[in-house]
Design an enzyme around this catalytic site. Structure first.
Site, PDB file in Angstrom:
ATOM      1  N   SER A  17       0.815  -1.223   0.000  1.00 60.94           N
ATOM      2  CA  SER A  17       0.000   0.000   0.000  1.00 60.94           C
ATOM      3  C   SER A  17       0.847   1.272   0.000  1.00 60.94           C
ATOM      4  O   SER A  17       1.796   1.410   0.777  1.00 60.94           O
ATOM      5  CB  SER A  17      -0.926   0.014   1.222  1.00 60.94           C
ATOM      6  OG  SER A  17      -1.648   1.231   1.277  1.00 60.94           O
ATOM      7  N   LEU A  18       0.459   2.218  -0.854  1.00 57.77           N
ATOM      8  CA  LEU A  18       1.104   3.528  -0.898  1.00 57.77           C
ATOM      9  C   LEU A  18       0.440   4.530   0.047  1.00 57.77           C
ATOM     10  O   LEU A  18       0.914   5.656   0.166  1.00 57.77           O
ATOM     11  CB  LEU A  18       1.052   4.096  -2.321  1.00 57.77           C
ATOM     12  CG  LEU A  18       2.084   3.606  -3.333  1.00 57.77           C
ATOM     13  CD1 LEU A  18       1.828   4.270  -4.680  1.00 57.77           C
ATOM     14  CD2 LEU A  18       3.497   3.886  -2.869  1.00 57.77           C
ATOM     15  N   THR A  64      -8.810  -1.194   2.591  1.00 54.78           N
ATOM     16  CA  THR A  64      -8.703  -1.787   1.274  1.00 54.78           C
ATOM     17  C   THR A  64      -9.261  -3.206   1.360  1.00 54.78           C
ATOM     18  O   THR A  64      -9.853  -3.604   2.376  1.00 54.78           O
ATOM     19  CB  THR A  64      -7.247  -1.739   0.778  1.00 54.78           C
ATOM     20  OG1 THR A  64      -7.198  -2.215  -0.567  1.00 54.78           O
ATOM     21  CG2 THR A  64      -6.312  -2.545   1.657  1.00 54.78           C
ATOM     22  N   LYS A  68     -13.824  -3.632   2.813  1.00 56.16           N
ATOM     23  CA  LYS A  68     -14.697  -2.508   2.505  1.00 56.16           C
ATOM     24  C   LYS A  68     -16.168  -2.772   2.820  1.00 56.16           C
ATOM     25  O   LYS A  68     -16.927  -1.837   3.080  1.00 56.16           O
ATOM     26  CB  LYS A  68     -14.534  -2.104   1.036  1.00 56.16           C
ATOM     27  CG  LYS A  68     -13.157  -1.516   0.728  1.00 56.16           C
ATOM     28  CD  LYS A  68     -13.060  -1.042  -0.711  1.00 56.16           C
ATOM     29  CE  LYS A  68     -11.686  -0.453  -0.996  1.00 56.16           C
ATOM     30  NZ  LYS A  68     -11.594   0.078  -2.376  1.00 56.16           N
ATOM     31  N   ASP A 105     -13.518   6.614  -3.022  1.00 54.95           N
ATOM     32  CA  ASP A 105     -13.127   6.134  -4.350  1.00 54.95           C
ATOM     33  C   ASP A 105     -13.998   6.768  -5.433  1.00 54.95           C
ATOM     34  O   ASP A 105     -13.494   7.127  -6.510  1.00 54.95           O
ATOM     35  CB  ASP A 105     -13.265   4.609  -4.436  1.00 54.95           C
ATOM     36  CG  ASP A 105     -12.180   3.868  -3.682  1.00 54.95           C
ATOM     37  OD1 ASP A 105     -11.062   4.413  -3.570  1.00 54.95           O
ATOM     38  OD2 ASP A 105     -12.438   2.753  -3.204  1.00 54.95           O
ATOM     39  N   ALA A 129     -15.720  -6.510 -13.662  1.00 60.33           N
ATOM     40  CA  ALA A 129     -16.978  -6.485 -12.919  1.00 60.33           C
ATOM     41  C   ALA A 129     -16.776  -6.681 -11.423  1.00 60.33           C
ATOM     42  O   ALA A 129     -17.677  -7.130 -10.727  1.00 60.33           O
ATOM     43  CB  ALA A 129     -17.918  -7.571 -13.449  1.00 60.33           C
ATOM     44  N   GLY A 130     -15.598  -6.318 -10.911  1.00 61.40           N
ATOM     45  CA  GLY A 130     -15.339  -6.472  -9.486  1.00 61.40           C
ATOM     46  C   GLY A 130     -15.777  -5.267  -8.682  1.00 61.40           C
ATOM     47  O   GLY A 130     -16.599  -4.449  -9.128  1.00 61.40           O
ATOM     48  N   TYR A 217      -1.797   1.060 -10.715  1.00 56.78           N
ATOM     49  CA  TYR A 217      -0.662   1.982 -10.604  1.00 56.78           C
ATOM     50  C   TYR A 217       0.673   1.253 -10.535  1.00 56.78           C
ATOM     51  O   TYR A 217       1.727   1.895 -10.597  1.00 56.78           O
ATOM     52  CB  TYR A 217      -0.813   2.930  -9.402  1.00 56.78           C
ATOM     53  CG  TYR A 217      -0.841   2.282  -8.042  1.00 56.78           C
ATOM     54  CD1 TYR A 217       0.334   1.939  -7.387  1.00 56.78           C
ATOM     55  CD2 TYR A 217      -2.040   2.049  -7.389  1.00 56.78           C
ATOM     56  CE1 TYR A 217       0.313   1.368  -6.130  1.00 56.78           C
ATOM     57  CE2 TYR A 217      -2.080   1.484  -6.126  1.00 56.78           C
ATOM     58  CZ  TYR A 217      -0.897   1.137  -5.499  1.00 56.78           C
ATOM     59  OH  TYR A 217      -0.932   0.567  -4.253  1.00 56.78           O
TER      60      TYR A 217
END
Length: 275
Positions: A17-18, A64, A68, A105, A129-130, A217
Site C-alpha cells: 500500500s502507498l 482496502t 470494505k 473512491d 466487474a469487481g 498503478y
C-alpha cells in the site's frame, strides 16, 4: 513522544500500500507534527477486534480489500455515497465518539477525470466487474448521459453489473470479454481488472482513442495505457485515483482543507520510482 493523533490503512495483503506515503506527505505539508499514519495487516476475521481496541487518539482508518464491506456492521453511520455501492474505504472517528463510514473512491474517480478535462460523456465502457467496477458505475452515474457497456467473463458477473446499474440509475449493457476490444469505441473506457488482464488488448487500441482510465498503478504504465498514450489518447492512471481519494481522506480525518494534492502526488511518484 507518542503521537497526538493516529490513522492507518488496513487490509490483507497490505505491504504494497502507498497510503502511508501519501498521508504522511500530507501531514508534513500541513505541518501536522503530532500525526502518525501506519499500515496494518488485518483480515475480515480480525477486523472487529482491531477496531474495538482503538483509543481516543485515533482519527480514522483507510480500508482496502477485503474489508470494505466487512467494516459496515461495525459503524454507527455511513454516507449515501458509501451506501450506494455497499463499500466503505474511509472511517472517521468523530469528536462525539461515533464511527462514520464513507467512500472516497467514487469522488476520487470523478476528481481524477475532471483533472484531465472529462466532465461529461455520452457513453462509456467498463472492463471488468469487481468491486472497483461498481465504484466506476457509481461515478459514471453522475457524468455519463447515455449507456455504459460492461465487458465481463461470466453471465453471473453480467447479472451483477446490470443489478448495480439498476441500483445506481445507470443503463448498463453487458458483453462477453471476448469482445472487449469494442470498448475502445466509447469516448471513455475504465479498466478495472487485475494486472496483466488487459495486456492482450493493447494491439486493439484505435488510431484516435478517447480517454482511458486504468485503475492500476503498479506496474505502470500497463501495456494498454502505453499503447493508448502512443496513439494520442488521454490516460488517467491508478495513482491519480489513489491520490485523489487520499486527498479526501486526509481532509476528513484531519479537518484541514484543502489537502496538499501536489505534495501527495510527488511522494507517490517517488515511492513508485524507488520500487
Amino acid at each position: 513522544m507518542s503521537p497526538t493523533r493516529r490513522a492507518a490503512v488496513l487490509g490483507s495483503p497490505i505491504a504494497h500500500s502507498l497510503s502511508p506515503v501519501l498521508h504522511r506527505a500530507a501531514y508534513d505539508a500541513l505541518g501536522l507534527t503530532g500525526w502518525e499514519y501506519g499500515r496494518h495487516e488485518v483480515d475480515e476475521a480480525a477486523l472487529p477486534g482491531f477496531v474495538e481496541k482503538l483509543g481516543p487518539e485515533w482519527a480514522g482508518l483507510s480500508l482496502t480489500m477485503p474489508l470494505k464491506r466487512a467494516v459496515i456492521p461495525l459503524l454507527d453511520e455511513i454516507t449515501p455515497t458509501a451506501a450506494s455501492i455497499e463499500a466503505v474505504n474511509t472511517v472517521v472517528f468523530t469528536a462525539e465518539g461515533r464511527r462514520r463510514g464513507d467512500n472516497t473512491d467514487i469522488p476520487g474517480l470523478l476528481a481524477a477525470l475532471r483533472e484531465r478535462g472529462v466532465q461529461q460523456v455520452e457513453r462509456a465502457s467498463v472492463l471488468g466487474a469487481g468491486a472497483t467496477a461498481s465504484s466506476a458505475l457509481a461515478a459514471l452515474s453522475r457524468i455519463c448521459t447515455g449507456e455504459v457497456t460492461a465487458y465481463v467473463r461470466s453471465e453471473a458477473r453480467a447479472d451483477e453489473m446490470r443489478g448495480w446499474g439498476e441500483r445506481l440509475g445507470v443503463t448498463v449493457r453487458t458483453a462477453p470479454w471476448e469482445r472487449a476490444a469494442e470498448a475502445f469505441a466509447a469516448p471513455l473506457t475504465i479498466a478495472t481488472t487485475p494486472a496483466g488482464t488487459t495486456d492482450a488488448l493493447a494491439a486493439a487500441v484505435p488510431d484516435r482513442p478517447g480517454t482511458l482510465f486504468d485503475v492500476l498503478y503498479e506496474p505502470w504504465p500497463t501495456a494498454l495505457a502505453g499503447a493508448w498514450a502512443e496513439r494520442g489518447g488521454a490516460v488517467v492512471g491508478g495513482l491519480d485515483l489513489l491520490v485523489h481519494q487520499a486527498v479526501l481522506q486526509v481532509e476528513q480525518m484531519t479537518g484541514r482543507s484543502p489537502a496538499p494534492l501536489a505534495a501527495m502526488r510527488a511522494a507517490g511518484e517517488a515511492a513508485l520510482a524507488a520500487r
